[in-house]
Design an enzyme around this catalytic site. Structure first.
Site, PDB file in Angstrom:
ATOM      1  N   GLY A  86       0.836  -1.192   0.000  1.00  0.00           N
ATOM      2  CA  GLY A  86       0.000   0.000   0.000  1.00  0.00           C
ATOM      3  C   GLY A  86       0.872   1.244   0.000  1.00  0.00           C
ATOM      4  O   GLY A  86       2.060   1.199   0.338  1.00  0.00           O
ATOM      5  N   ALA A 129       0.093   9.368   1.202  1.00  0.00           N
ATOM      6  CA  ALA A 129       0.841  10.611   1.284  1.00  0.00           C
ATOM      7  C   ALA A 129       1.971  10.536   2.304  1.00  0.00           C
ATOM      8  O   ALA A 129       3.008  11.197   2.151  1.00  0.00           O
ATOM      9  CB  ALA A 129      -0.103  11.755   1.637  1.00  0.00           C
ATOM     10  N   VAL A 174       3.947   0.963   2.451  1.00  0.00           N
ATOM     11  CA  VAL A 174       4.128  -0.265   3.215  1.00  0.00           C
ATOM     12  C   VAL A 174       4.439  -1.376   2.223  1.00  0.00           C
ATOM     13  O   VAL A 174       3.741  -1.526   1.216  1.00  0.00           O
ATOM     14  CB  VAL A 174       2.872  -0.610   4.037  1.00  0.00           C
ATOM     15  CG1 VAL A 174       3.083  -1.906   4.803  1.00  0.00           C
ATOM     16  CG2 VAL A 174       2.536   0.519   4.995  1.00  0.00           C
ATOM     17  N   LYS A 184       7.107  -0.330   7.036  1.00  0.00           N
ATOM     18  CA  LYS A 184       6.458   0.951   6.790  1.00  0.00           C
ATOM     19  C   LYS A 184       7.536   2.013   6.606  1.00  0.00           C
ATOM     20  O   LYS A 184       8.271   2.327   7.541  1.00  0.00           O
ATOM     21  CB  LYS A 184       5.547   1.305   7.966  1.00  0.00           C
ATOM     22  CG  LYS A 184       4.817   2.630   7.819  1.00  0.00           C
ATOM     23  CD  LYS A 184       3.942   2.874   9.044  1.00  0.00           C
ATOM     24  CE  LYS A 184       3.214   4.203   8.961  1.00  0.00           C
ATOM     25  NZ  LYS A 184       2.359   4.444  10.156  1.00  0.00           N
ATOM     26  N   ASP A 244      -7.661   6.735  15.112  1.00  0.00           N
ATOM     27  CA  ASP A 244      -7.902   6.500  13.682  1.00  0.00           C
ATOM     28  C   ASP A 244      -8.378   5.074  13.438  1.00  0.00           C
ATOM     29  O   ASP A 244      -7.914   4.391  12.523  1.00  0.00           O
ATOM     30  CB  ASP A 244      -6.630   6.776  12.870  1.00  0.00           C
ATOM     31  CG  ASP A 244      -6.931   6.984  11.384  1.00  0.00           C
ATOM     32  OD1 ASP A 244      -8.087   7.290  11.062  1.00  0.00           O
ATOM     33  OD2 ASP A 244      -6.010   6.855  10.564  1.00  0.00           O
TER      34      ASP A 244
END
Length: 771
Positions: free
Chosen positions: A15, A18, A22, A37, A131
């Site tokens: 993935g 911005a 990853v 990451k 989040d």
């Protein structure tokens, strides 16, 4: 070329965004796969962003929980910065929802519980994730879930700029309040709601409207299944104090609700459902589905092949010392690996040796020694006779024996041939004298031909469908009909499930699913309805091939009646002719149904409301009504208007009230003509208003008009006017009259002069008018 973490080889990208990317990578020395990451290069040059990335790594060192992706290592040098994490071999909850729309309530409860347990660990340390969303929940291939991405986590009570994903942000985040564990509880409940219903609690695409909905809109608990509505209401409460204070407290409430609503085995069924959903997305797994451990079976013990974890441990320790900047958390690699090694080393072999030969099934039905051996003779039996002898003399299998497997003992499979001993012939019978001898010819018993014992195969019974059970059929606000079907079978062979969705008896969708490999299957079935479906019955009918024992099963949802809409609104406005004072309003309404329609009417004069009335129409689709209002006096010169609202429609009309001069009545009350030639009259005039009117008067004598005059009347609505005229000597025997007219109305009065005396001259008239 992009910078890569030393000691790792990148395999593929999982993935990107911005803030960075990853990737799936492999540890060079051990071959263990990890997730790395990387911080974006532009952010690495920003001291604040880099400090935040380092803070995330430090935070992760304290989060050790089975429901949180494990942190392994932080790497930073002149080329870049990276966080090395455990590779969770699963798919994101977002991917499952994108593919299936809903997970079903039990699976949603399992996901929520796993995520809440991960949040509970963070909350115990005073951290708030901030989040929580479907993208940050990974569902593994075994149905377990793990929480990832603590990139914007903060300490409880921290007052910071609101951040997060808007559809899941708690009201206090929109209002700029401090973050608390209740903030994460709200977001987790919003995701839980989406898993069950296929849509978020609040769905506006306009940020300001979405924020208002989170702050003030009612909680849509009726979209959720009834057993968990109270749970949804608690988790989505507007005030943080009304929610469970922490994730751990919410887990306790969740388990009570799940037990009461779905029974003791809700978690097992939910886990199986998640496993099935993940299995439908094999291409999204970072690594192929894991195979069971390789087992080498020998007599008495089993050994498992390790995957190089010892090497991973030592190599990770060396790598931490060699890289430019590594956080102390790197030792977690050794800790995690050591736990796995100890677990495998402590696996004890079975206490009783496993006899592979004895464990194999017999290839043929058991032998009956009595059918193969002669009856025993007198004396001590030969130790070589009987079943033991048969087994010892049996021919070996046509397949060579496996190395290490004894060749004696029970048959190991294949075809076995047994030679029975030759039977003893039956002795001849001695004839007797009485009764008369009958000659018997002894029939020798034939020697059976040795034949191999055939290998028999027990036929597998055909798979049947033992039963079908359906969950409740629901239709949400987006017209998505969703139901679940559970199929129980007697075998693992393929069966076919056929689901038909019908609206008002008409089939609108047919779905067929082939199932195999298990004894129980649960599938969530959905169809988005189109067209006008309100007020109709939606039915999901499930049949199977082969036919289920109980036949077809159906679930029905009754959709609420169509809301009545106003399709047309027409008005008319009129005022009675002057001097009328009553205004009449004609209302005509057409509607799409017979439901209630509220109607409100307002009468205004020169923009000011002078009357208002309300009523309700129902029972028809076309309505005609007339309402009226009477003024105290005619509103001459004013602007009269009416406004009517019916349902969601609004209409208005207006008119100007003109009051032209008007005469209601003209009367000649008294008229006279004297002998001396004096004529007079009293005239009355009644008008409609005070507007000026003109009165015309005429005196006629002997058919000739001798006098006329006009009088302007104004300022009143009733007038009395006297007029006179001197003619002089009037002719004898002549007719005379006074005539008055105004505004189209008129009246007259008169008479005849006396007859003339003989031989007299008529006087010459001398005209004179008197008022």
């Amino acid at each position: 070329m992009e910078w890569t973490a030393p000691g790792y080889t990148e395999l593929s990208e999982l993935g990107a965004g911005a803030s960075g990317r990853v990737v799936l990578a492999v540890h060079d020395d051990t071959g263990v796969k990890v997730a790395i990451k990387y911080l974006a290069e532009r952010l690495r040059r920003d001291p604040a962003a880099l400090a935040r990335f380092q803070s995330e790594a430090r935070l992760l060192t304290t989060l050790r929980d089975a429901h949180i992706a494990t942190f392994w290592e932080y790497i930073q040098d002149a080329g870049g910065a990276a966080i090395v994490m455990e590779l969770v071999n699963g798919v994101s909850l977002r991917a499952l929802l994108r593919e299936q729309w809903v997970t079903g309530p039990e699976a949603a409860l399992v996901v929520l519980k796993g995520s809440l347990l991960g949040l509970a660990r963070a909350h115990a340390l005073g951290l708030v994730h901030r989040d929580y969303k479907p993208e940050n929940v990974i569902v593994r291939e075994d149905g377990a879930s793990k929480l990832v991405d603590f990139g914007i986590a903060v300490r409880q009570g921290t007052q910071v700029q609101p951040e997060g994903t808007p559809p899941y942000m708690a009201p206090e985040m929109w209002a700029g309040g401090p973050a608390s564990p209740a903030t994460d509880v709200y977001a987790a409940t919003a995701v839980f709601f989406e898993c069950m219903t296929g849509h978020r609690p609040y769905r506006s695409t306009e940020p300001s409207v979405l924020g208002y909905q989170h702050l003030h809109a009612p909680i849509p608990i009726h979209d959720a299944p009834e057993p968990v509505r109270e749970l949804v209401a608690r988790g989505l409460a507007k005030e943080p104090a009304l929610r469970p204070p922490s994730a751990a407290d919410f887990v306790a409430e969740l388990e009570r609700a799940a037990l009461a609503g779905y029974g003791e085995d809700w978690e097992e069924r939910g886990r199986r459902r998640l496993v099935a959903l993940v299995a439908l997305l094999p291409l999204l797994l970072p690594s192929p589905p894991s195979a069971p451990p390789e087992v080498n079976v020998t007599m008495g013990r089993s050994s498992f092949r390790s995957s190089g974890t010892h090497a991973m441990r030592s190599t990770a320790m060396r790598a931490m010392r060699n890289n430019a900047v590594r956080l102390a958390a790197g030792v977690s690699v050794a800790v995690a690996v050591a736990v796995a090694v100890v677990a495998l080393a402590n696996r004890e072999p079975p206490t009783t040796p496993v006899d592979v030969v004895a464990a194999l099934p017999s290839p043929s039905p058991p032998l009956n020694p009595a059918e193969l051996l002669p009856p025993p003779t007198t004396g001590t039996p030969d130790p070589g006779e009987g079943p033991s002898r048969i087994a010892a003399s049996a021919h070996p299998s046509t397949t060579p024996p496996t190395a290490g497997t004894p060749t004696t003992g029970a048959p190991t499979g294949g075809t076995t041939t047994t030679k029975p001993p030759k039977p003893t012939p039956t002795p001849k019978k001695t004839p007797t004298t009485t009764p008369p001898p009958v000659k018997h010819t002894p029939t020798p018993t034939p020697t059976p031909t040795p034949t191999p014992t055939p290998t028999t195969t027990t036929p597998t019974p055909a798979t049947k469908v033992a039963g079908v059970a359906l969950g409740r059929l629901t239709v949400n606000a987006d017209a998505l009909a969703t139901g679940s079907a559970t199929i129980r079978t007697t075998g693992t062979a393929q069966v076919t499930l056929t689901a038909r969705f019908s609206v008002a008896g008409t089939v609108v969708r047919t779905t067929r699913i082939r199932l195999s490999g298990a004894l129980s299957y649960t599938r969530v079935l959905s169809h988005r309805l189109t067209g006008k479906t309100c007020g109709a019955s939606v039915t999901m009918t499930v049949t199977t091939t082969p036919k289920a024992a109980g036949g077809a099963k159906s679930a029905t949802a009754e959709l609420p009646a169509c809301p009545t809409r106003v399709t047309g609104l027409r008005l008319s406005l009129s005022l009675a002719e002057q001097p009328g004072r009553t205004a009449s309003v004609g209302i005509r309404v057409t509607a799409s149904g017979t439901g209630e329609i509220p109607v409100n009417a307002r009468v205004l004069l020169n923009g000011k409301q002078v009357a208002q009335g309300t009523t309700t129409f129902s029972g028809k689709t076309v309505y005609s009504r007339t309402v009226s209002h009477t003024f105290k006096e005619r509103p001459c010169g004013g602007v009269l208007s009416v406004e009517v609202t019916a349902g969601d429609r609004r209409a208005s009309r207006q008119l100007s009230v003109d009051c032209p001069a008007g005469v209601r009545q003209v009367s000649v009350l008294r008229a006279a003509f004297s002998q001396r030639g004096l004529a007079s009259a009293v005239i009355t005039v009644a008008t409609l208003n005070e507007q000026p009117v003109r009165l015309s008067v005429a005196f006629v004598l002997a058919g000739k008009t001798l006098h006329t005059e006009q009088v302007e009347l104004s300022g009143k609505t009733a007038y009395t006017q006297t007029v006179s005229f001197t003619y002089g000597k009037a002719p004898c025997g002549a007719a005379w009259s006074w005539t008055a007219s105004a505004g189209g109305r008129d009246d007259s009065a008169g008479g005849t002069t006396p007859e003339c005396p003989s031989q007299e001259e008529s006087p010459t008239p001398s005209p004179r008018s008197e008022r």
